[in-house]
Design a protein around this motif. Structure first.
Motif: not given
Length: 203
Positions: A165-179
């Protein structure tokens, strides 16, 4: 770990759904099962279950859909799925680089109460949350938060599709992008299900 059949009509195809922390079927009840049998796993206070995973092998088509903390938990119950979809989660969901930062997670546990549960639900969405009711006790949810810290995902498990998702406030989007090393591919908050009509849209 609990399970519940959301649709069981002797179809030849099955969707195995690993739900997120603190959830029940209320977040997906509106999704049309179409021609799929659907079994949901949830409540990860412990990982013991009396579900016979051999049942999955009796289906001609087997699909995995895992959301949030379920993305990690599903890797601990590896099956020969035809497709494996991860939604807004990583195999390391409590992690400073790839998940919820550890300090924030610990603070969430420390201050968790009914108000915190309501705030969590609000933060799952970009706008006003849709109307649904999670029938889980607060103490049970808090204990599940604590239990999830004990589990370690299987790094060798490979998902075939990632919904981010574009705006995940639970598991931060940027951290998912990192993974995952991909860019967001759906405009949504942490919970995208109410933007969909059927389970097949997630395959």
């Amino acid at each position: 770990m609990k399970y519940k059949w959301l649709n069981q009509k002797n179809n030849s195809k099955i969707i195995v759904f690993f739900n997120g922390w603190g959830m029940d079927e209320s977040v997906v009840n509106h999704l049309n099962p179409e021609t799929y049998d659907i079994v949901m796993f949830y409540d990860y206070n412990d990982l013991n279950t009396d579900f016979d995973f051999k049942i999955i092998n009796s289906y001609k088509q087997k699909h995995l859909i895992a959301w949030s903390m379920g993305v990690m938990i599903a890797t601990l119950f590896n099956q020969n799925y035809d497709t494996k979809t991860a939604i807004n989660g990583t195999i390391f969901p409590i992690n400073n680089e790839y998940g919820i930062p550890e300090r924030i997670y610990d603070l969430t546990i420390k201050g968790f109460n009914e108000k915190g549960a309501k705030r969590f639900v609000n933060n799952m969405f970009l706008k006003e949350p849709p109307s649904f009711e999670i029938k889980r006790e607060i103490e049970n949810q808090k204990n599940e938060l604590i239990a999830l810290k004990k589990y370690k995902g299987n790094e060798n498990f490979k998902y075939t599709r990632v919904i981010l998702s574009s705006d995940d406030k639970i598991i931060p989007t940027k951290n998912q992008i990192n993974y995952w090393k991909i860019e967001p591919n759906i405009i949504s908050g942490h919970c995208p299900f109410f933007q969909l009509k059927s389970w097949s849209e997630l395959l």
